[in-house]
Design a protein around this motif. Structure first.
Motif, PDB file in Angstrom:
ATOM      1  N   GLU A 165       0.822  -1.216   0.000  1.00  0.00           N
ATOM      2  CA  GLU A 165       0.000   0.000   0.000  1.00  0.00           C
ATOM      3  C   GLU A 165       0.852   1.260   0.000  1.00  0.00           C
ATOM      4  OE1 GLU A 165      -2.383  -3.354   1.467  1.00  0.00           O
ATOM      5  OE2 GLU A 165      -0.417  -2.511   2.015  1.00  0.00           O
ATOM      6  N   LEU A 166       2.042   1.185   0.588  1.00  0.00           N
ATOM      7  CA  LEU A 166       2.927   2.345   0.582  1.00  0.00           C
ATOM      8  C   LEU A 166       3.361   2.686  -0.840  1.00  0.00           C
ATOM      9  CD1 LEU A 166       5.190   1.480   3.657  1.00  0.00           C
ATOM     10  CD2 LEU A 166       3.294   3.101   3.572  1.00  0.00           C
ATOM     11  N   GLU A 167       3.645   1.673  -1.630  1.00  0.00           N
ATOM     12  CA  GLU A 167       4.020   1.902  -3.023  1.00  0.00           C
ATOM     13  C   GLU A 167       2.824   2.382  -3.840  1.00  0.00           C
ATOM     14  OE1 GLU A 167       7.180  -0.673  -5.029  1.00  0.00           O
ATOM     15  OE2 GLU A 167       6.267  -2.024  -3.579  1.00  0.00           O
ATOM     16  N   GLU A 168       1.672   1.821  -3.572  1.00  0.00           N
ATOM     17  CA  GLU A 168       0.494   2.238  -4.316  1.00  0.00           C
ATOM     18  C   GLU A 168       0.199   3.707  -4.089  1.00  0.00           C
ATOM     19  OE1 GLU A 168      -2.461  -0.459  -2.976  1.00  0.00           O
ATOM     20  OE2 GLU A 168      -1.841  -2.092  -4.307  1.00  0.00           O
ATOM     21  N   ALA A 169       0.423   4.169  -2.866  1.00  0.00           N
ATOM     22  CA  ALA A 169       0.236   5.595  -2.593  1.00  0.00           C
ATOM     23  C   ALA A 169       1.246   6.434  -3.365  1.00  0.00           C
ATOM     24  CB  ALA A 169       0.367   5.855  -1.094  1.00  0.00           C
ATOM     25  N   ALA A 170       2.488   5.941  -3.491  1.00  0.00           N
ATOM     26  CA  ALA A 170       3.494   6.664  -4.265  1.00  0.00           C
ATOM     27  C   ALA A 170       3.165   6.633  -5.750  1.00  0.00           C
ATOM     28  CB  ALA A 170       4.876   6.062  -4.007  1.00  0.00           C
ATOM     29  N   TRP A 171       2.650   5.491  -6.237  1.00  0.00           N
ATOM     30  CA  TRP A 171       2.279   5.402  -7.655  1.00  0.00           C
ATOM     31  C   TRP A 171       1.148   6.375  -7.978  1.00  0.00           C
ATOM     32  CZ3 TRP A 171       2.036  -0.640  -7.397  1.00  0.00           C
ATOM     33  CH2 TRP A 171       3.339  -1.138  -7.336  1.00  0.00           C
ATOM     34  N   THR A 172       0.235   6.553  -7.012  1.00  0.00           N
ATOM     35  CA  THR A 172      -0.870   7.489  -7.219  1.00  0.00           C
ATOM     36  C   THR A 172      -0.352   8.908  -7.393  1.00  0.00           C
ATOM     37  OG1 THR A 172      -2.301   6.076  -5.875  1.00  0.00           O
ATOM     38  CG2 THR A 172      -3.038   8.333  -6.257  1.00  0.00           C
ATOM     39  N   GLN A 179      11.514   4.857  -8.412  1.00  0.00           N
ATOM     40  CA  GLN A 179      11.415   5.885  -7.376  1.00  0.00           C
ATOM     41  C   GLN A 179      10.811   5.319  -6.095  1.00  0.00           C
ATOM     42  OE1 GLN A 179       9.182   8.809  -9.679  1.00  0.00           O
ATOM     43  NE2 GLN A 179      10.956  10.192  -9.625  1.00  0.00           N
ATOM     44  N   SER A 180       9.776   4.490  -6.231  1.00  0.00           N
ATOM     45  CA  SER A 180       9.162   3.894  -5.032  1.00  0.00           C
ATOM     46  C   SER A 180      10.128   2.943  -4.339  1.00  0.00           C
ATOM     47  CB  SER A 180       7.880   3.158  -5.418  1.00  0.00           C
ATOM     48  OG  SER A 180       8.160   2.081  -6.292  1.00  0.00           O
ATOM     49  N   LEU A 181      10.945   2.234  -5.136  1.00  0.00           N
ATOM     50  CA  LEU A 181      11.937   1.347  -4.534  1.00  0.00           C
ATOM     51  C   LEU A 181      12.985   2.150  -3.780  1.00  0.00           C
ATOM     52  CD1 LEU A 181      13.280  -1.464  -4.197  1.00  0.00           C
ATOM     53  CD2 LEU A 181      14.421  -1.062  -6.386  1.00  0.00           C
ATOM     54  N   ARG A 182      13.446   3.250  -4.366  1.00  0.00           N
ATOM     55  CA  ARG A 182      14.526   4.023  -3.759  1.00  0.00           C
ATOM     56  C   ARG A 182      14.045   4.870  -2.593  1.00  0.00           C
ATOM     57  NH1 ARG A 182      16.562   9.086  -5.237  1.00  0.00           N
ATOM     58  NH2 ARG A 182      15.218   9.078  -7.069  1.00  0.00           N
ATOM     59  N   ARG A 183      12.838   5.428  -2.690  1.00  0.00           N
ATOM     60  CA  ARG A 183      12.382   6.381  -1.668  1.00  0.00           C
ATOM     61  C   ARG A 183      11.441   5.774  -0.634  1.00  0.00           C
ATOM     62  NH1 ARG A 183      11.135  11.881  -5.248  1.00  0.00           N
ATOM     63  NH2 ARG A 183      13.243  12.075  -6.162  1.00  0.00           N
ATOM     64  N   ILE A 184      10.802   4.664  -0.953  1.00  0.00           N
ATOM     65  CA  ILE A 184       9.826   4.077  -0.032  1.00  0.00           C
ATOM     66  C   ILE A 184      10.350   2.780   0.572  1.00  0.00           C
ATOM     67  CG2 ILE A 184       7.477   3.212   0.233  1.00  0.00           C
ATOM     68  CD1 ILE A 184       7.627   6.189  -0.383  1.00  0.00           C
ATOM     69  N   ILE A 185      10.731   1.828  -0.277  1.00  0.00           N
ATOM     70  CA  ILE A 185      11.060   0.492   0.213  1.00  0.00           C
ATOM     71  C   ILE A 185      12.424   0.448   0.890  1.00  0.00           C
ATOM     72  CG2 ILE A 185      11.429  -1.905  -0.463  1.00  0.00           C
ATOM     73  CD1 ILE A 185       9.407  -1.573  -2.630  1.00  0.00           C
ATOM     74  N   LEU A 186      13.446   0.954   0.215  1.00  0.00           N
ATOM     75  CA  LEU A 186      14.802   0.837   0.751  1.00  0.00           C
ATOM     76  C   LEU A 186      14.977   1.519   2.108  1.00  0.00           C
ATOM     77  CD1 LEU A 186      17.041   1.161  -2.439  1.00  0.00           C
ATOM     78  CD2 LEU A 186      16.266  -0.891  -1.255  1.00  0.00           C
ATOM     79  N   PRO A 187      14.435   2.742   2.337  1.00  0.00           N
ATOM     80  CA  PRO A 187      14.568   3.311   3.686  1.00  0.00           C
ATOM     81  C   PRO A 187      13.927   2.468   4.773  1.00  0.00           C
ATOM     82  CG  PRO A 187      13.985   5.022   2.113  1.00  0.00           C
ATOM     83  CD  PRO A 187      13.842   3.719   1.387  1.00  0.00           C
ATOM     84  N   LEU A 188      12.848   1.756   4.432  1.00  0.00           N
ATOM     85  CA  LEU A 188      12.189   0.906   5.420  1.00  0.00           C
ATOM     86  C   LEU A 188      12.871  -0.451   5.567  1.00  0.00           C
ATOM     87  CD1 LEU A 188       8.462   1.631   4.480  1.00  0.00           C
ATOM     88  CD2 LEU A 188       9.732   2.517   6.442  1.00  0.00           C
ATOM     89  N   MET A 189      13.748  -0.774   4.625  1.00  0.00           N
ATOM     90  CA  MET A 189      14.430  -2.064   4.636  1.00  0.00           C
ATOM     91  C   MET A 189      15.867  -1.970   5.126  1.00  0.00           C
ATOM     92  SD  MET A 189      13.322  -4.132   1.224  1.00  0.00           S
ATOM     93  CE  MET A 189      14.711  -5.229   1.528  1.00  0.00           C
ATOM     94  N   VAL A 190      16.203  -0.906   5.812  1.00  0.00           N
ATOM     95  CA  VAL A 190      17.584  -0.751   6.293  1.00  0.00           C
ATOM     96  C   VAL A 190      18.025  -1.936   7.161  1.00  0.00           C
ATOM     97  CG1 VAL A 190      19.102   0.656   7.730  1.00  0.00           C
ATOM     98  CG2 VAL A 190      17.597   1.742   6.066  1.00  0.00           C
ATOM     99  N   PRO A 191      17.205  -2.429   8.110  1.00  0.00           N
ATOM    100  CA  PRO A 191      17.641  -3.625   8.865  1.00  0.00           C
ATOM    101  C   PRO A 191      17.868  -4.831   7.963  1.00  0.00           C
ATOM    102  CG  PRO A 191      15.829  -2.542   9.980  1.00  0.00           C
ATOM    103  CD  PRO A 191      15.938  -1.888   8.644  1.00  0.00           C
TER     104      PRO A 191
END
Length: 276
Positions: A165-172, A179-191
């Motif tokens: 849903e976080l990516e879907e909001a960015a796609w909207t 961009q969604s991978l770099r700005r949304i997913i990767l920051p949340l996947m730091v661990p």
């Protein structure tokens, strides 16, 4: 472990854990004693004769500094390439559904069980034909390729934990998948990225066989290969210097774990990230 027999069972479990802890502690105790004991042998005796002579013998460019630097370059480069490639490979496996996706994952899981010794003969033949032996960049690429299957498997599991849903909001808002991978997913996947990086780094840090086969120049060999120089041709071993070298060789990994301990203690705190 509840009921009348809870006490004896708990005591037995503690005894087993204590035996395991002692089994792991005794080799480390020998390592410490032998490193500071002059003339240490296979059975180091605890005495009050301490000396830093063993560390002085190994603290030089040829014995420790250059091999450890080579290990840092090889293991660090392998881990960085592996994390980058595993992220790009795990994204479509996590976000897109395909009838071949499960089959592909099973293929990745199968490839993790292949022993590295089974592929070294054709790899060495190929490297010799293309004149890639004794090349550190070529070695890093092969070690990254051999680390990718398990890294992709781990990376996909971490990426599945990030809500789509976080990516879907960015796609909207007009963002693309990159961009969604770099700005949304990767920051949340730091661990998760840290776990994959550290796992790959530590695995390749102790890799002896691959650098030993593909690197011939002593100046390019990592510390995992140069450690055999403490064993002489006639079976004699400099145990004190070997113990000192082993302690210094372990320090970078221990420091890496210490530096990343805060990240390891983190988790995917995504509750409330998406609001309706």
């Amino acid at each position: 472990m509840t009921g009348p027999r809870r006490g004896p069972m708990r005591l037995a479990a503690y005894l087993v854990l204590a035996l395991v802890a002692i089994s792991f502690f005794l080799p480390f105790l020998w390592l410490i004693v032998a490193s500071i004991q002059p003339g240490a042998a296979l059975s180091a005796d605890i005495s009050w004769q301490f000396s830093w002579e063993n560390f002085g013998e190994v603290l030089n460019a040829e014995t420790i500094f250059r091999p450890v630097l080579n290990s840092l370059i090889i293991s660090g480069g392998t881990a960085l390439i592996t994390v980058f490639a595993a992220t790009l490979a795990a994204y479509p496996l996590s976000r897109y559904r395909s009838r071949f996706g499960r089959l592909f994952l099973y293929g990745i899981l199968f490839s993790t069980g292949l022993p590295i010794t089974a592929v070294m003969v054709p790899v060495y033949t190929m490297y010799s034909q293309f004149e890639l032996t004794d090349s550190v960049p070529a070695l890093i690429l092969f070690m990254a390729a051999s680390s990718l299957p398990f890294a992709i498997w781990m990376m996909k599991n971490f990426m599945d934990s990030v809500p789509v849903e976080l990516e879907e909001a960015a796609w909207t808002d007009g963002a693309g998948w990159l961009q969604s991978l770099r700005r949304i997913i990767l920051p949340l996947m730091v661990p998760g990225l840290t776990v994959v990086f550290v796992f790959t780094f530590v695995t390749q840090w102790g890799n002896f066989f691959v650098p030993f086969i593909l690197l011939q120049s002593p100046d390019s060999q990592p510390a995992s290969v140069t450690i055999y120089t403490f064993f002489s041709t006639y079976g004699q071993v400099a145990y004190g210097q070997l113990a000192a070298f082993a302690i210094l060789y372990t320090l970078p990994v221990v420091l890496l774990y210490t530096a990343m301990s805060r990240v390891f203690g983190g988790a995917f705190s995504l509750t409330g990230a998406v609001k309706g």
